[in-house]
Design a protein around this motif. Structure first.
Motif, PDB file in Angstrom:
ATOM      1  N   ARG A   9       0.965  -1.106   0.099  1.00  0.00           N
ATOM      2  CA  ARG A   9       0.083   0.135  -0.052  1.00  0.00           C
ATOM      3  C   ARG A   9       0.986   1.236  -0.013  1.00  0.00           C
ATOM      4  O   ARG A   9       1.946   1.345   0.702  1.00  0.00           O
ATOM      5  N   TYR A 126     -11.666  -5.429  -0.005  1.00  0.00           N
ATOM      6  CA  TYR A 126     -10.305  -5.242  -0.050  1.00  0.00           C
ATOM      7  C   TYR A 126      -9.606  -6.604  -0.562  1.00  0.00           C
ATOM      8  O   TYR A 126      -8.615  -6.610  -1.316  1.00  0.00           O
ATOM      9  N   ASP A 133      -5.637  -7.929  -8.429  1.00  0.00           N
ATOM     10  CA  ASP A 133      -3.760  -7.726  -8.634  1.00  0.00           C
ATOM     11  C   ASP A 133      -3.310  -8.866  -9.014  1.00  0.00           C
ATOM     12  O   ASP A 133      -2.456  -8.980  -9.775  1.00  0.00           O
ATOM     13  N   GLY A 145       4.312 -11.242   4.013  1.00  0.00           N
ATOM     14  CA  GLY A 145       4.339 -11.809   5.315  1.00  0.00           C
ATOM     15  C   GLY A 145       2.994 -12.438   5.811  1.00  0.00           C
ATOM     16  O   GLY A 145       2.061 -12.557   5.356  1.00  0.00           O
ATOM     17  N   ASP A 147       0.791 -11.575   7.753  1.00  0.00           N
ATOM     18  CA  ASP A 147      -0.659 -10.946   7.901  1.00  0.00           C
ATOM     19  C   ASP A 147      -1.408 -11.194   6.553  1.00  0.00           C
ATOM     20  O   ASP A 147      -2.374 -10.795   6.819  1.00  0.00           O
ATOM     21  N   VAL A 186       6.849  -9.859  11.541  1.00  0.00           N
ATOM     22  CA  VAL A 186       7.939  -8.996  12.149  1.00  0.00           C
ATOM     23  C   VAL A 186       7.263  -8.279  13.388  1.00  0.00           C
ATOM     24  O   VAL A 186       6.137  -7.499  13.012  1.00  0.00           O
ATOM     25  N   MET A 195       4.370  -5.350  13.364  1.00  0.00           N
ATOM     26  CA  MET A 195       5.073  -3.818  13.163  1.00  0.00           C
ATOM     27  C   MET A 195       4.147  -3.441  12.151  1.00  0.00           C
ATOM     28  O   MET A 195       3.912  -4.239  11.119  1.00  0.00           O
TER      29      MET A 195
HETATM   30  P1  TYM Z   1       1.096  -3.795   3.338  1.00  0.00           P
HETATM   31  O1  TYM Z   1       1.157  -2.364   2.606  1.00  0.00           O
HETATM   32  O2  TYM Z   1       0.469  -3.795   4.454  1.00  0.00           O
HETATM   33  O3  TYM Z   1       2.590  -4.308   3.562  1.00  0.00           O
HETATM   34  C1  TYM Z   1       3.401  -4.830   2.260  1.00  0.00           C
HETATM   35  C2  TYM Z   1       3.950  -6.059   2.724  1.00  0.00           C
HETATM   36  O4  TYM Z   1       4.887  -6.291   3.755  1.00  0.00           O
HETATM   37  C3  TYM Z   1       4.446  -7.374   4.447  1.00  0.00           C
HETATM   38  N1  TYM Z   1       4.292  -6.824   5.964  1.00  0.00           N
HETATM   39  C4  TYM Z   1       4.810  -7.795   7.079  1.00  0.00           C
HETATM   40  N2  TYM Z   1       5.342  -8.827   6.928  1.00  0.00           N
HETATM   41  C5  TYM Z   1       5.833  -9.295   8.172  1.00  0.00           C
HETATM   42  N3  TYM Z   1       5.742  -8.809   9.339  1.00  0.00           N
HETATM   43  C6  TYM Z   1       4.938  -7.535   9.269  1.00  0.00           C
HETATM   44  N4  TYM Z   1       5.023  -7.096  10.353  1.00  0.00           N
HETATM   45  C7  TYM Z   1       4.398  -7.078   8.296  1.00  0.00           C
HETATM   46  N5  TYM Z   1       4.090  -5.934   8.064  1.00  0.00           N
HETATM   47  C8  TYM Z   1       3.874  -5.783   6.680  1.00  0.00           C
HETATM   48  C9  TYM Z   1       3.011  -7.747   4.176  1.00  0.00           C
HETATM   49  O5  TYM Z   1       2.564  -8.912   4.496  1.00  0.00           O
HETATM   50  C10 TYM Z   1       3.179  -7.420   2.510  1.00  0.00           C
HETATM   51  O6  TYM Z   1       3.594  -8.793   2.177  1.00  0.00           O
HETATM   52  N6  TYM Z   1      -2.954  -5.672   0.904  1.00  0.00           N
HETATM   53  C11 TYM Z   1      -1.383  -5.674   0.803  1.00  0.00           C
HETATM   54  C12 TYM Z   1      -0.909  -4.888  -0.407  1.00  0.00           C
HETATM   55  C13 TYM Z   1      -1.149  -5.603  -1.520  1.00  0.00           C
HETATM   56  C14 TYM Z   1      -0.674  -6.783  -2.119  1.00  0.00           C
HETATM   57  C15 TYM Z   1      -1.392  -7.112  -3.417  1.00  0.00           C
HETATM   58  C16 TYM Z   1       0.148  -7.650  -1.495  1.00  0.00           C
HETATM   59  C17 TYM Z   1      -2.407  -5.346  -2.504  1.00  0.00           C
HETATM   60  N7  TYM Z   1      -2.559  -6.157  -3.520  1.00  0.00           N
HETATM   61  C18 TYM Z   1      -1.223  -8.288  -4.016  1.00  0.00           C
HETATM   62  C19 TYM Z   1       0.354  -8.791  -2.495  1.00  0.00           C
HETATM   63  C20 TYM Z   1      -0.233  -9.301  -3.640  1.00  0.00           C
HETATM   64  C21 TYM Z   1      -0.891  -4.789   1.716  1.00  0.00           C
HETATM   65  O7  TYM Z   1      -1.562  -4.010   2.550  1.00  0.00           O
HETATM   66  O8  TYM Z   1       0.295  -4.985   2.189  1.00  0.00           O
END
Ligand code: TYM
Length: 329
Positions: A9, A126, A133, A145, A147, A186, A195
């Motif tokens: 995002r 969402y 995508d 990740g 989540d 993480v 996080m």
């Molecule tokens: P977003 O923007 O929250 O996070 C991007 C990527 O970072 C990973 N991530 C984490 N992994 C481990 N520990 C954490 N604390 C942590 N925080 C974030 C997320 O798993 C992600 O891979 N919906 C998605 C964006 C998206 C997307 C997609 C991803 C939109 N379309 C198609 C993959 C495929 C999102 O909000 O990620």
């Protein structure tokens, strides 16, 4: 060659969760797969960013992606809203996504709890936009990740449902890509789960040394172990999880021994952790500003990325629309 896709995002800056949960893995994969990486600006609209800030947020994340090692000559790096086929497939998939199953999604429930004043249907669907995508490029793997695992499961359900309803095999079922032990979470250093940007507990790749040190030194701890070899409470385990990501195995072992014989000093552990985080982030941070200020380069990267992504997306959408029954006159 198999296809890999992932996105982020366009909100705030990249934090260690994004980097270790997903981005670092993309960087490793770009040599061996057909890779699509994008910035999810449409998804970020669920939280209503101000129009004056919207473009800058995309630019920040794009610059940080590039600084962290994504190579636009090896992958398609693009902006989600530049690919209208995604929105069109989203409409088709929405017809197959049931209200009840969307309401049961953990991320939706979290958002409702955290922001009860903004429960828009974009939030509800969402995961459908996320499925669009992924499926529009018929991706085989999605490095994310922990989540995002449930969203990936919903993507598989929608792919299966589409194929079965229309008697076709347009969409492969994407798998989460497993490096080592599989998707990771993480943790935040405030004792509150992961996080995250929404959690407000990020350590960002863009943070300078002083900021990182301050954040780490403030991490929640307890009064220390009282019995040798005891189990670590969550807040301490969180520090060790981060340590394992950024430090040498010998450093982790050293502090583990200190924990086990009850001689650990959290101040020393935090100082070491902060220094090792800086070691990972500094070379990335040093590149971000130069990339952010190079408009010609960013224009070239996103135009080429858009063209590669649209070629792939329009081919899939044509197959999907044919399967649904659309015909031209
Ligand atoms: P977003 O923007 O929250 O996070 C991007 C990527 O970072 C990973 N991530 C984490 N992994 C481990 N520990 C954490 N604390 C942590 N925080 C974030 C997320 O798993 C992600 O891979 N919906 C998605 C964006 C998206 C997307 C997609 C991803 C939109 N379309 C198609 C993959 C495929 C999102 O909000 O990620």
């Amino acid at each position: 060659m198999e296809t890999v896709l992932s996105g982020i995002r366009s909100t705030g800056h990249l934090h260690l969760g994004n980097y270790f949960g997903a981005l670092r893995n993309f960087v490793k994969m770009q040599n061996d797969y057909n890779c699509f990486f994008f910035i999810a600006d449409l998804h970020s609209l669920t939280t209503h960013p101000h129009p004056d800030d919207f473009h800058a947020s995309v630019k920040i994340i794009l610059s940080e992606y590039l600084a962290a090692g994504l190579d636009p000559d090896k992958c398609a790096l693009f902006i989600q809203s530049d690919i209208p086929e995604v929105s069109e497939l989203y409409v088709l998939l929405n017809m197959l996504a049931y209200k009840g199953e969307m309401e049961r999604t953990a991320s939706f429930k979290d958002k409702v709890r955290l922001n009860p004043e903004n429960v828009n249907t974009g939030l509800l669907t969402y995961p459908v936009l996320m499925a669009a995508d992924i499926l529009v490029h018929r991706a085989n793997y999605v490095p994310v990740g922990k989540d995002q695992e449930q969203h990936l499961e919903i993507t598989r359900v929608l792919a299966r449902r589409f194929n079965s309803m229309y008697g076709c095999d347009v969409f492969p079922e994407p798998q989460s890509f497993k490096f080592g032990s599989g998707p990771i979470k993480v943790p935040g250093l405030d004792g509150n789960g992961k996080m995250g940007k929404s959690e407000g507990n990020g350590i960002y790749l863009y943070d300078d040394e002083q900021t990182i040190t301050k954040k780490v030194m403030r991490a929640v701890t307890d009064s220390g172990p009282t019995e040798p070899n005891s189990e670590k409470p969550v807040v301490i385990e969180n520090l060790f999880t981060l340590l394992k990501l950024v430090s040498e195995p010998s450093t982790v072992e050293y502090f583990n021994e200190k924990w086990n014989d009850c001689s650990i000093r959290y101040g020393d552990l935090k100082k070491q952790l902060a220094a090792d985080i800086c070691k990972v982030t500094l070379p990335i941070r040093e590149k971000i500003d130069a990339i952010y200020n190079d408009d010609a380069y960013l224009h070239r990267v996103t135009s080429e990325g858009r063209d590669k992504a649209r070629a792939s997306a329009s081919a899939t959408l044509a197959l999907a629309k044919k399967a649904v029954g659309f015909r031209t006159f």
